[in-house]
Scaffold this motif. Structure first.
Motif, PDB file in Angstrom:
ATOM      1  N   UNK A   1      12.371  -1.224  -1.522  1.00  0.00           N
ATOM      2  CA  UNK A   1      11.206  -2.068  -1.751  1.00  0.00           C
ATOM      3  C   UNK A   1      11.611  -3.411  -2.303  1.00  0.00           C
ATOM      4  N   UNK A   2      12.789  -3.503  -2.827  1.00  0.00           N
ATOM      5  CA  UNK A   2      13.272  -4.798  -3.283  1.00  0.00           C
ATOM      6  C   UNK A   2      13.517  -5.667  -2.071  1.00  0.00           C
TER       7      UNK A   2
ATOM      8  N   UNK B   1      -4.755   5.514  -1.019  1.00  0.00           N
ATOM      9  CA  UNK B   1      -4.036   6.767  -0.840  1.00  0.00           C
ATOM     10  C   UNK B   1      -5.114   7.811  -0.590  1.00  0.00           C
TER      11      UNK B   1
ATOM     12  N   UNK C   1      -6.840   6.226  -8.806  1.00  0.00           N
ATOM     13  CA  UNK C   1      -7.113   4.794  -8.699  1.00  0.00           C
ATOM     14  C   UNK C   1      -7.805   4.465  -7.380  1.00  0.00           C
TER      15      UNK C   1
ATOM     16  N   UNK D   1       0.893  -8.670   0.478  1.00  0.00           N
ATOM     17  CA  UNK D   1       0.137  -9.243  -0.637  1.00  0.00           C
ATOM     18  C   UNK D   1       1.022  -9.572  -1.829  1.00  0.00           C
ATOM     19  N   UNK D   2       2.299  -9.186  -1.733  1.00  0.00           N
ATOM     20  CA  UNK D   2       3.183  -9.299  -2.882  1.00  0.00           C
ATOM     21  C   UNK D   2       2.555  -8.631  -4.100  1.00  0.00           C
ATOM     22  N   UNK D   3       2.136  -7.403  -3.889  1.00  0.00           N
ATOM     23  CA  UNK D   3       1.460  -6.620  -4.922  1.00  0.00           C
ATOM     24  C   UNK D   3       2.046  -5.220  -4.882  1.00  0.00           C
ATOM     25  N   UNK D   4       2.503  -4.701  -6.022  1.00  0.00           N
ATOM     26  CA  UNK D   4       3.351  -3.516  -5.958  1.00  0.00           C
ATOM     27  C   UNK D   4       2.628  -2.176  -5.813  1.00  0.00           C
TER      28      UNK D   4
ATOM     29  N   UNK E   1      -6.843 -11.254  -0.461  1.00  0.00           N
ATOM     30  CA  UNK E   1      -6.483 -10.223  -1.422  1.00  0.00           C
ATOM     31  C   UNK E   1      -7.165 -10.468  -2.762  1.00  0.00           C
ATOM     32  N   UNK E   2      -7.836  -9.446  -3.250  1.00  0.00           N
ATOM     33  CA  UNK E   2      -8.601  -9.577  -4.491  1.00  0.00           C
ATOM     34  C   UNK E   2      -7.872  -8.930  -5.660  1.00  0.00           C
TER      35      UNK E   2
ATOM     36  N   UNK F   1      -7.620  -2.038 -11.203  1.00  0.00           N
ATOM     37  CA  UNK F   1      -7.968  -2.648 -12.496  1.00  0.00           C
ATOM     38  C   UNK F   1      -8.827  -3.893 -12.316  1.00  0.00           C
ATOM     39  N   UNK F   2      -8.431  -4.717 -11.336  1.00  0.00           N
ATOM     40  CA  UNK F   2      -9.149  -5.969 -11.131  1.00  0.00           C
ATOM     41  C   UNK F   2     -10.546  -5.702 -10.571  1.00  0.00           C
TER      42      UNK F   2
ATOM     43  N   UNK G   1     -12.709  -4.526 -13.368  1.00  0.00           N
ATOM     44  CA  UNK G   1     -13.141  -5.590 -14.281  1.00  0.00           C
ATOM     45  C   UNK G   1     -14.148  -6.528 -13.623  1.00  0.00           C
TER      46      UNK G   1
END
Lengths: 154, 86
Positions: free
Chosen positions: A22-23, A56, A66, A101-104, A115-116, A120-121, A124
């Protein structure tokens, strides 16, 4: 589904160099070979519907708390017309969307192709009222507004 | 890779110049694969939520590869003060 054969073939071809690690250094952005994890494919995918989520599991059967939270928040707002993709079905998609999205992490939420954030986001945004506003911009009236009106008129 | 709540806390505090960090290992058996963090930093000021979370993700990019689940809350010092008064 017409694209599934092509996707399976692409997955086979790419087997062994996707997923693991993933790196990714600069410039090795998830390839452009047209598989389900390619940025072109994902770009089209997130823009195809006003609301797109990567989970998932499925909205009917989320496989992670989540992802479930995202499904429940959308349900609360009465958003039914959204596209959901199960990353557990497709390792290329699972890694590809993270690179895109450069989101892990999964889940990931896209509104109007943008992308939002993750769970968590979205949570909120739900709590501070932003989600109602963002949905409004998409022409979707949050069901919470109607609920509130019902309460007010009582 | 050795991951611990304390390690994550120190790294977040240092790299994000945070004035307050809480890290909780939320793995049921404390096997350090899922975490919940609260970061209070002046670096978040004027930044939308997505940018704040990206700062945290970038700070822990290496660690996140080994973390299964990660929850985060990102507050400015001002928001943190207000939160505590609640």
């Amino acid at each position: 589904m017409s694209g599934s054969l092509g996707r399976a073939a692409a997955a086979l071809l790419r087997w062994g160099r996707g997923a693991g690690g993933g790196l990714r250094g600069p410039g090795v952005r998830a390839s452009s070979s047209g598989g389900s994890g390619s940025s072109e494919h994902l770009d089209a995918l997130v823009k195809k519907n006003r609301v797109v989520v990567f989970l998932k599991g499925t909205p009917e059967q989320p496989q992670c708390g989540f992802s479930n939270a995202v499904v429940q928040i959308l349900r609360l707002h009465g958003v039914r017309d959204y596209a959901a993709y199960n990353v557990l079905d497709d390792p290329q998609l699972r890694q590809g969307i993270k690179d895109y999205s450069n989101w892990p992490t999964i889940p990931q939420v896209y509104l109007n192709g943008e992308f939002v954030g993750g769970c968590d986001i979205l949570l909120q945004m739900h709590q501070n009222g932003d989600l109602v506003e963002e949905l409004k911009k998409l022409g979707i009236r949050s069901a919470l507004l109607d609920e509130k009106k019902d309460q007010d008129s009582k | 890779m050795e991951l611990s709540a304390e390690y994550l806390r120190e790294k977040l505090q240092r790299d994000l110049e945070a004035e307050h960090v809480e890290v909780e290992d939320t793995t049921p058996n404390r096997c350090a694969s899922s975490f919940r963090v609260l970061v209070v930093s002046a670096k978040f000021e004027g930044k939308p939520l997505l940018q704040r979370h990206r700062l945290v993700n970038t700070c822990l990019a290496e660690e996140l590869l080994h973390i299964h689940a990660f929850e985060q809350k990102t507050l400015t010092p001002e928001q943190w003060t207000r939160e505590q008064q609640k």
